[in-house]
Design a protein around this motif. Structure first.
Motif, PDB file in Angstrom:
ATOM      1  N   LYS A   3      -9.868  -1.372   0.994  1.00 24.39           N
ATOM      2  CA  LYS A   3      -8.854  -2.387   0.708  1.00 24.39           C
ATOM      3  C   LYS A   3      -8.174  -2.237  -0.604  1.00 24.39           C
ATOM      4  N   ASP A   4      -6.880  -2.934  -0.236  1.00 27.15           N
ATOM      5  CA  ASP A   4      -5.673  -2.797  -1.480  1.00 27.15           C
ATOM      6  C   ASP A   4      -5.614  -1.488  -1.966  1.00 27.15           C
ATOM      7  N   ASP A   5      -5.462  -0.299  -0.914  1.00 31.02           N
ATOM      8  CA  ASP A   5      -5.598   1.052  -1.379  1.00 31.02           C
ATOM      9  C   ASP A   5      -4.260   1.660  -1.025  1.00 31.02           C
TER      10      ASP A   5
ATOM     11  N   LEU B 120       2.452  -1.075  -1.147  1.00 25.82           N
ATOM     12  CA  LEU B 120       2.819  -2.501  -1.174  1.00 25.82           C
ATOM     13  C   LEU B 120       4.092  -2.794  -0.276  1.00 25.82           C
TER      14      LEU B 120
ATOM     15  N   THR C 172       1.758  -5.755   5.491  1.00 27.12           N
ATOM     16  CA  THR C 172       0.463  -4.977   5.365  1.00 27.12           C
ATOM     17  C   THR C 172      -0.566  -5.380   6.288  1.00 27.12           C
ATOM     18  N   ARG C 173      -0.625  -6.816   6.293  1.00 27.85           N
ATOM     19  CA  ARG C 173      -1.731  -7.248   7.048  1.00 27.85           C
ATOM     20  C   ARG C 173      -1.268  -7.210   8.694  1.00 27.85           C
TER      21      ARG C 173
END
Lengths: 248, 248
Positions: A141-143, A146, A152-153
DNA sequence: TCAAAAGTGTTAAAGCTACACCCATGC
DNA sequence: GCATGGGTGTAGCTTTAACACTTTTGA
């Protein structure tokens, strides 16, 4: 009472965003464009655009797809079977804050395409590229990178849809050219899932599922080794029994 | 270039429509409301309404659901586990001609609820009822009731989503009260799929799937016969192995 | 001749289906 | 007692997973 009052409705913009996936160099890749203006100027984003007043949602998505990639969609007239991309609706994203300027509801679509020449930046797109999904989303996650807006979702949802849908449908062939070998199809599964599969059991399974593959008549040695039979996608859309992912 | 120009976008109305399903008297039923004004005056329609400028899509659907049924949604604060309905996005319908007055894009949602008292017509709803899905859709094509707008299509998509989703997820418990027996859960599957299942194999299967059911501690004889253990829904959301529909 | 990929055979484990059978209650 | 639904055991079949083995090419 006012549920359908046509004269007093809140102002919404409706867009389509595209998760376009392909398999390149044994990696699942997504088509990304770089934004040339704020907000998120310079960020990578999914291709997309406004829905026009007189077109349906899937038509808008097909038009954007053609504009960005030159790809036509399955079912278009005058098109060979096996040519073009698979296109389906993915989900709709409408958080009030997802675009800082105004209320935008985006109907995301998922497209699956065979490996293409590198995309031509055209129309309003500054630059475009095929980016490995693992690089965009990262492993945890969050890796990842951006991306603009909530892309991203949306990308993650599209990738998960593709990963699960090739389990029980014949959609994996949408990643292949018109004629392909069992080994090439196996590499699609391995790349999309990020696993390795037993070639012998895979061969038995896909050739034994009625309607999945039909022999195209020739052979090829483009993968090296013993010549392999060429197949086309068959009529089946549903795989029974399914091709299940290991583990999970 | 103009992809996100916030000042020049075509005017769209955005609504949510709800496919609310429950199991009553061994039949899968949908919540329907009767339209009191044109177009489609007097026709049965899915409940729904406009998305407000400051709310998200799922929030709009939850608000409409609460207005029509009094149901709260899973995850709402101050709510007992097992209470309220499951709610998820279904798909988005945006054909330019789907509403004769203006361009309306509707984000349909699917809600699964336990058997409820007959709905209270409230707010702007003239009358409401639980209608058996088989009566609304018929057994074959073009064999059901004529519903407003494209609601036959939306309902059919929602029903198919529910039928396929209880195969590989634990969602069937959303049709049950907080505490239920294995036999009651089996009746849910039988009613949603329209088949009959072997009670012995079903029992072994659901009690053997880790995380699907957790014993609630008591027994009941409300179904007659030998007392049956009471269960609650467990933590599992995915069923592995899945409960497959016969035939299909 | 060798490496590489295609394809077939085989076997043990696991899962599914169809039952026979017993259990515990209400009437 | 007897009907009714709850729950367990088990035999036979199908599916899966793992891997030994042969085939056919290019280099």
């Amino acid at each position: 009472m006012s549920r359908y009052d046509p004269s007093a409705f809140p102002p919404f913009a409706v867009t389509v965003d595209l998760v376009v996936l392909t398999v390149r160099d044994h990696a699942l890749c997504a088509l990304m464009v770089r934004r040339g203006e704020p907000p998120f100027q310079g960020f990578w984003a999914l291709p997309g655009g406004f829905v026009r007043p007189d077109e349906g949602l899937i038509e808008a998505a097909a038009r954007e797809l053609a504009e960005e990639t030159g790809l036509r969609t399955h079912g278009a007239v005058g098109q060979e079977p096996g040519e073009g991309a698979h296109l389906e609706q993915l989900a709709t994203y409408g958080d009030p804050q997802r675009d800082p300027r105004m209320r935008v509801v985006s109907v995301a679509h998922l497209a699956l395409a065979p490996d293409l020449p590198t995309p031509r930046p055209g129309g309003d797109v500054r630059s475009a590229r095929w980016a490995p999904v693992e690089e965009l989303l990262g492993r945890g996650k969050d890796d990842g990178l951006l991306l603009a807006f909530d892309h991203t979702r949306i990308l993650a949802d599209g990738v998960e849809r593709a990963r699960s849908k090739i389990e029980y449908s014949a959609l994996a062939t949408a990643f292949c050219p018109a004629e392909f070998t069992v080994g090439e199809l196996r590499q699609v599964y391995e790349s999309v899932w990020g696993v390795s599969l037993d070639p012998r059991n895979f061969h038995r399974k896909v050739t034994g599922t009625p309607g999945f593959l039909v022999p195209a008549g020739g052979t090829t040695t483009r993968q090296g080794g013993r010549p392999a039979q060429l197949f086309r996608a068959g009529d089946a859309t549903v795989l029974n029994p399914p091709m299940l992912r290991p583990d999970a």
